[in-house]
Design a protein around this motif. Sequence first.
Motif: not given
Length: 122
Positions: A15-16, A42-43, A68-69, A93-95
């Motif tokens: 899902a992520m 979504l968030a 965090s995402m 999953f990170r910036f």
Amino acid sequence: MSEERYYQPKDSKDAMRYIERLFNRYKDAPITQALVDYNHNLAASLRDDIATAAVNEGAPNRHDTALSMANEMDRWARVRAAGQPYHGRLRHFRFEGEAASLRFKANQLKNHQTGSLRTTRH
């Protein structure tokens, strides 16, 4: 018929990944209220459903990553609402900023040579 319309992830990580792919598609689109609402939904699903599912699957670090995402997606909304461009994307999953991705230059042969090496004897 309606079951075929919606994506059914296998687990929280799946899902992520799906949400990350969706986010990277719309992150540079012109900002509209519908897009902000979509991002907010979504968030919220990351915070509520997916983070809870990660804990139930026995992956507490995935729970923290989902939160965090979601926070990064909220930051995107604030940056874009202020009229600024969002320089980056979500990756693993990170910036990840635009400067973080590696760029490779192709090695081009000049004069259409085949690339043979010339050796010299001493």
